[in-house]
Write a protein that holds these residues in place. Structure first.
Motif, short mmCIF file in Angstrom:
data_model
loop_
_atom_site.label_atom_id
_atom_site.label_comp_id
_atom_site.label_asym_id
_atom_site.label_seq_id
_atom_site.Cartn_x
_atom_site.Cartn_y
_atom_site.Cartn_z
N GLY B 58 60.83 -4.69 -48.53
CA GLY B 58 61.44 -5.92 -48.04
C GLY B 58 61.03 -6.30 -46.63
N ALA B 59 59.95 -5.69 -46.13
CA ALA B 59 59.50 -6.02 -44.77
C ALA B 59 59.02 -7.47 -44.73
N LYS B 60 59.56 -8.23 -43.79
CA LYS B 60 59.15 -9.64 -43.67
C LYS B 60 58.16 -9.74 -42.51
N ILE B 61 56.95 -9.33 -42.81
CA ILE B 61 55.90 -9.36 -41.79
C ILE B 61 54.82 -10.32 -42.27
N LYS B 62 54.43 -11.22 -41.37
CA LYS B 62 53.35 -12.13 -41.73
C LYS B 62 52.03 -11.40 -41.52
N ASP B 174 51.90 -12.70 -36.00
CA ASP B 174 51.27 -12.18 -37.22
C ASP B 174 50.65 -10.81 -36.98
#
Lengths: 181, 213
Positions: B58-62, B174
């Motif tokens: 569930g990591a929300k990394i761009k 990012d």
């Protein structure tokens, strides 16, 4: 749509054959195009550009090439140099140290222990500590295979893994850009 | 599927359960389909190290994925396209040799096993980008990274400008994902990292293979 009469009542049944055909086609498409993504791991790093350091001869090195050496603040830098001795991309020679104090060539299998010493010493905040450093530069021969570089990054990462913090300003430099040694 | 026997009862199988099951299977495949896999160059053999970790759930990394490798001119007569190194494997997955595969599909055996004196290249959704721009679809590496950085800067809250990056020390959100082959020379990877740093990227993820495989 087929109709069936039963005792005066009209029973309407839905012909699902066409829908099933279409669903099978969709299913075939998804099965044929299904390719599970490869299992990949990663190391997250913060990689700032290498800050310029002043060498023993007063020459500036690092990526701040346009700056006047007088304007550059000295940054204590722990340097790990990886030399591609044979030119075939394999690791030939390893040197570690703080350039202003001196670099030492060591066998690769001792690199982990030496890094451990430096990182342990880094926690000592006293100004007299000669082994403290602000940034870690990994200098590598441009022909060196990426796999060899990653092994050294692995050793560096392991030093700070237990403390919950990240590597202190790790930067990469190709060998040949710095001239102070 | 329906049929009638003369004089007999009409037999119509109930297709509803099978339809339900097929729809469930379709739903499953639709949910697990991974369009992101298209940005990965699966021909690369990533280095394997012990301290690497899988991406957190569930990591929300761009992420901006960059497949780094070196390319050479295709040795096929009359072909001026770039070729990348491919590994030939037998049915059991054992490495049996190397070959060059060019953008036009020419295959040439390449016993050396590593491209020396090649050009640094990025593979972006199957396109090979080099230091020089070739055409509109193949911009230079610097040009491509500048385009991506421009989009990312506008997407940030508040939006960043080039001045913020160059003079005010602001950083991009990012994360650059570096996927480099284990035999890729450091000089090529370092060029990509330096170009990303020039665009204001500071967060990097160095991809590795799964340990033990």
């Amino acid at each position: 749509m087929s109709k069936k009469k039963a005792k005066g009542d009209e029973e309407v049944t839905l012909n699902v054959t066409a829908m099933l055909d279409m669903a099978f086609q969709l299913l075939a498409f998804f099965i044929l195009t299904f390719r599970p993504p490869p299992a990949e791991y990663q190391i997250f790093l913060k990689l700032p550009p290498a800050q310029a350091v002043l060498g023993a001869g007063g020459q500036a090195a690092g990526n701040d090439e346009n700056k006047d050496p007088k304007d550059i603040k000295p940054v204590k830098t722990l340097t790990v140099s990886l030399l591609d001795k044979n030119g075939d991309g394999s690791l030939g020679e390893v040197a570690i140290g703080i350039p202003s104090i001196g670099m030492k060539t060591i066998p690769y299998n001792e690199l982990g222990d030496r890094l451990h010493d430096y990182f342990r010493s880094k926690d000592d905040d006293s100004k007299e500590n000669p082994d403290s450093f602000d940034q870690l530069i990994v200098q590598v021969s441009p022909t060196m295979h990426w796999e060899e570089v990653m092994k050294v990054v692995d050793l560096c990462t392991k030093q700070s893994a237990g403390k919950g913090d990240k590597l202190p300003g790790l930067s990469f430099l190709p060998l040949g850009e710095r001239t102070e040694e | 599927m329906s049929g009638s026997v003369p004089g007999g009862a009409k037999a119509e199988p109930n297709l509803t359960p099978i339809l339900d099951m097929v729809f469930q299977l379709i739903t499953f495949f639709m949910l697990v389909i991974n369009f992101k896999a298209a940005e990965l160059d699966t021909s690369l053999m990533l280095p394997v190290i012990g301290s690497a970790k899988p991406l957190p759930e569930g990591a929300k990394i761009k992420l901006l994925v960059l497949n780094v490798q070196v390319v050479t001119k295709c040795p096929h007569p009359g072909c001026d396209a770039y070729a990348t190194l491919q590994r030939k494997k037998d049915d059991s997955g054992k490495l049996v040799g190397y070959q060059l595969k060019c953008e036009r599909g020419h295959l040439t055996d390449f016993p050396q096993g590593a491209i020396t004196n090649g050009k640094t290249a990025l593979t972006i959704y199957g396109r090979l980008l080099t230091k020089e721009s070739r055409d509109r679809d193949h911009p230079s590496i610097t040009g491509y990274l500048a385009q991506e950085a421009e989009v990312s800067m506008r997407a940030m809250v508040p939006p960043l400008t080039r001045d913020d990056i160059e003079n005010k020390g602001k950083e991009m959100d990012d994360t650059i994902v570096i996927r480099a082959d284990s035999t890729c020379p450091f000089g090529a990877v370092n060029y990509i990292i330096t170009e990303c740093q020039k665009q204001g990227y500071r967060k990097f993820a160095l991809k590795t293979g799964q340990p033990g495989k």
